[in-house]
Design a protein around this motif. Structure first.
Motif, PDB file in Angstrom:
ATOM      1  N   GLU A 193      61.120  38.485  44.032  1.00 36.32           N
ATOM      2  CA  GLU A 193      61.994  37.401  43.877  1.00 36.32           C
ATOM      3  C   GLU A 193      63.350  37.624  44.678  1.00 36.32           C
ATOM      4  O   GLU A 193      64.243  36.566  44.568  1.00 36.32           O
ATOM      5  N   LYS A 194      63.953  38.944  44.789  1.00 40.17           N
ATOM      6  CA  LYS A 194      65.168  39.285  45.327  1.00 40.17           C
ATOM      7  C   LYS A 194      65.249  39.050  46.824  1.00 40.17           C
ATOM      8  O   LYS A 194      66.357  38.512  47.359  1.00 40.17           O
ATOM      9  N   HIS A 195      64.100  39.503  47.395  1.00 38.47           N
ATOM     10  CA  HIS A 195      64.080  39.824  48.845  1.00 38.47           C
ATOM     11  C   HIS A 195      62.939  39.136  49.687  1.00 38.47           C
ATOM     12  O   HIS A 195      63.269  39.275  51.115  1.00 38.47           O
ATOM     13  N   GLY A 196      62.025  38.452  48.999  1.00 49.09           N
ATOM     14  CA  GLY A 196      60.990  37.891  49.773  1.00 49.09           C
ATOM     15  C   GLY A 196      59.862  38.750  49.829  1.00 49.09           C
ATOM     16  O   GLY A 196      59.797  39.836  49.181  1.00 49.09           O
ATOM     17  N   MET A 197      58.928  38.695  50.972  1.00 44.09           N
ATOM     18  CA  MET A 197      57.740  39.420  51.164  1.00 44.09           C
ATOM     19  C   MET A 197      58.160  40.907  51.497  1.00 44.09           C
ATOM     20  O   MET A 197      58.916  41.294  52.144  1.00 44.09           O
ATOM     21  N   ARG A 198      57.484  41.828  50.834  1.00 44.55           N
ATOM     22  CA  ARG A 198      57.568  43.147  51.013  1.00 44.55           C
ATOM     23  C   ARG A 198      57.126  43.619  52.414  1.00 44.55           C
ATOM     24  O   ARG A 198      55.811  43.291  52.276  1.00 44.55           O
ATOM     25  N   ARG A 199      57.646  44.415  53.232  1.00 45.41           N
ATOM     26  CA  ARG A 199      57.233  44.946  54.526  1.00 45.41           C
ATOM     27  C   ARG A 199      56.846  46.702  54.268  1.00 45.41           C
ATOM     28  O   ARG A 199      57.635  47.229  53.938  1.00 45.41           O
ATOM     29  N   THR A 200      55.671  46.633  54.244  1.00 46.91           N
ATOM     30  CA  THR A 200      55.267  48.269  54.272  1.00 46.91           C
ATOM     31  C   THR A 200      54.688  48.554  55.738  1.00 46.91           C
ATOM     32  O   THR A 200      53.959  48.080  56.454  1.00 46.91           O
ATOM     33  N   CYS A 201      55.024  49.930  56.142  1.00 46.09           N
ATOM     34  CA  CYS A 201      54.613  50.572  57.451  1.00 46.09           C
ATOM     35  C   CYS A 201      53.978  51.774  56.950  1.00 46.09           C
ATOM     36  O   CYS A 201      54.456  52.676  56.404  1.00 46.09           O
ATOM     37  N   GLU A 202      52.790  52.054  57.657  1.00 52.48           N
ATOM     38  CA  GLU A 202      52.006  53.359  57.578  1.00 52.48           C
ATOM     39  C   GLU A 202      51.591  53.900  58.904  1.00 52.48           C
ATOM     40  O   GLU A 202      51.378  52.891  59.724  1.00 52.48           O
ATOM     41  N   GLY A 203      51.147  55.110  59.085  1.00 52.33           N
ATOM     42  CA  GLY A 203      51.010  55.601  60.348  1.00 52.33           C
ATOM     43  C   GLY A 203      49.563  56.163  60.334  1.00 52.33           C
ATOM     44  O   GLY A 203      49.169  56.975  59.245  1.00 52.33           O
ATOM     45  N   ILE A 204      48.801  55.979  61.414  1.00 54.54           N
ATOM     46  CA  ILE A 204      47.493  56.597  61.633  1.00 54.54           C
ATOM     47  C   ILE A 204      47.769  57.610  62.606  1.00 54.54           C
ATOM     48  O   ILE A 204      47.777  57.417  63.779  1.00 54.54           O
ATOM     49  N   ILE A 234      42.136  62.301  61.064  1.00 53.96           N
ATOM     50  CA  ILE A 234      43.157  61.363  60.648  1.00 53.96           C
ATOM     51  C   ILE A 234      44.032  62.207  59.706  1.00 53.96           C
ATOM     52  O   ILE A 234      43.357  62.837  58.646  1.00 53.96           O
ATOM     53  N   LEU A 235      45.325  62.410  59.621  1.00 57.00           N
ATOM     54  CA  LEU A 235      46.118  63.042  58.895  1.00 57.00           C
ATOM     55  C   LEU A 235      46.532  62.124  57.810  1.00 57.00           C
ATOM     56  O   LEU A 235      47.058  61.134  58.197  1.00 57.00           O
ATOM     57  N   MET A 236      46.222  62.393  56.252  1.00 59.68           N
ATOM     58  CA  MET A 236      46.496  61.730  55.390  1.00 59.68           C
ATOM     59  C   MET A 236      46.735  62.334  54.096  1.00 59.68           C
ATOM     60  O   MET A 236      46.587  63.518  54.110  1.00 59.68           O
ATOM     61  N   LEU A 237      47.346  61.477  53.316  1.00 62.43           N
ATOM     62  CA  LEU A 237      48.063  62.322  51.992  1.00 62.43           C
ATOM     63  C   LEU A 237      46.850  62.251  50.592  1.00 62.43           C
ATOM     64  O   LEU A 237      46.529  61.014  50.803  1.00 62.43           O
ATOM     65  N   GLN A 238      46.865  63.069  50.163  1.00 57.77           N
ATOM     66  CA  GLN A 238      46.077  63.018  48.699  1.00 57.77           C
ATOM     67  C   GLN A 238      46.795  63.227  47.643  1.00 57.77           C
ATOM     68  O   GLN A 238      47.700  64.168  47.469  1.00 57.77           O
ATOM     69  N   ILE A 239      46.778  62.162  46.498  1.00 61.81           N
ATOM     70  CA  ILE A 239      47.685  62.622  45.338  1.00 61.81           C
ATOM     71  C   ILE A 239      46.706  62.583  44.277  1.00 61.81           C
ATOM     72  O   ILE A 239      45.764  61.552  44.138  1.00 61.81           O
ATOM     73  N   ALA A 240      47.165  63.486  43.464  1.00 63.82           N
ATOM     74  CA  ALA A 240      46.669  63.633  42.072  1.00 63.82           C
ATOM     75  C   ALA A 240      45.199  64.182  42.219  1.00 63.82           C
ATOM     76  O   ALA A 240      44.061  63.624  41.271  1.00 63.82           O
ATOM     77  N   ASN A 241      44.628  64.472  43.368  1.00 60.89           N
ATOM     78  CA  ASN A 241      43.406  65.154  43.762  1.00 60.89           C
ATOM     79  C   ASN A 241      42.519  63.662  43.792  1.00 60.89           C
ATOM     80  O   ASN A 241      41.196  63.864  43.626  1.00 60.89           O
ATOM     81  N   ALA A 242      43.069  62.746  43.829  1.00 57.50           N
ATOM     82  CA  ALA A 242      41.991  61.319  43.570  1.00 57.50           C
ATOM     83  C   ALA A 242      42.429  60.185  44.770  1.00 57.50           C
ATOM     84  O   ALA A 242      41.469  59.924  45.526  1.00 57.50           O
ATOM     85  N   PHE A 243      43.611  59.940  44.892  1.00 56.48           N
ATOM     86  CA  PHE A 243      43.962  58.819  45.752  1.00 56.48           C
ATOM     87  C   PHE A 243      44.437  59.250  47.062  1.00 56.48           C
ATOM     88  O   PHE A 243      45.329  60.298  47.194  1.00 56.48           O
TER      89      PHE A 243
END
Length: 271
Positions: free
Chosen positions: A64-75, A86-95
């Protein structure tokens, strides 16, 4: 038994070499070994939202304030036993999620992305020292774009025909790291996940992460050792010592005590 003997005997003969099969290929990518990296931890970075519903509500307010959200992630790709990881993060031992995050509304794309990478993985203070060791993020090709058509968890690798105003676009970039110091928040783990573990494994990693082997299949790879010498290339010669690559916990996970708000696959589509 005779077939096995036959195959074993054939290995003593030189292979039949076909004509060149490298037309219109992108450039060959050089992958560096896990031993090139130093891993540590830093203060935890709690999730901004306590639940999936809260996260979707914040997305709606952003739109509503800024329009489409832009998200960037690295492989971030390296190798172990001449197999891409591939280096990746694990959160809460699940995600599971890739390093990166949404850009601030005023951020330029690449510079803002580097800031987000530093927030996630750059060391702080004087935790590490070493000559010639710096985090110079080399942002490479855009490998995928995922679109969120509505204020919902699922994202698509295309914009559905009836959607004219998507709520978020997530871009995945190829990142090479010749030599780096990486520091992960204590409430997360940094994992090195082999490609074969991700492939066709949407139940565990979700559709975005399990698609990474497809995204990387366009490249040929050179695998180098700690001295920068090429030790294998694709099509490869297999594992050097007979070891089987597996997921490795590189750092973090010391004080993971986070509420689980869904299974790994559903959370990964939202992040």
């Amino acid at each position: 038994m005779s077939t096995i003997t036959e195959q074993a005997s054939q290995s003593s003969f030189n292979p039949v070499l076909p004509l060149d099969f490298n037309a219109n290929q992108p450039k060959t990518i050089r992958l560096y070994p896990l031993s090139n990296y130093t891993f540590g931890t830093k203060d935890g970075q709690p999730e901004e939202d306590p639940s999936v519903l809260a996260r979707l509500k914040r997305l709606e307010e952003h739109y509503e304030k800024h329009g489409m959200r832009r998200t960037c992630e690295g492989i971030l790709v390296c190798h172990e036993h001449n197999h891409p990881h591939i280096l990746m993060l694990q959160i809460a031992n699940a995600f599971f999620k890739l390093p990166g995050d949404y850009l601030r509304p005023e951020d330029e794309e690449i510079d803002g992305f580097k800031v987000r990478l530093n927030e996630r993985l750059a060391p702080v203070g004087t935790q590490f020292t070493g000559e010639g060791v710096t985090n110079e993020w080399q942002i490479g090709d855009t490998l995928a774009q995922w679109w969120r058509p509505n204020f919902e968890t699922f994202m698509y690798p295309f914009i559905p025909a009836h959607v004219t105003r998507p709520k978020e676009c997530k871009k995945l970039y190829f990142i090479q790291l010749p030599r780096s110091i990486l520091s992960v928040p204590k409430n997360m783990k940094l994992l090195a996940v082999p490609l074969f573990e991700l492939y066709d494994n949407t139940a565990r990693y979700g559709p975005q992460l399990s698609a990474i082997p497809h995204l990387l299949s366009r490249y040929n790879f050179e695998f180098v050792d700690e001295n920068g010498q090429v030790v294998a290339q694709t099509p490869g010669a297999g594992l050097t010592d007979g070891s089987r690559p597996q997921v490795k916990v590189l750092a973090g996970g010391d004080d993971v005590k986070m509420e689980q708000n869904g299974d790994a696959a559903s959370d990964q589509t939202l992040s």
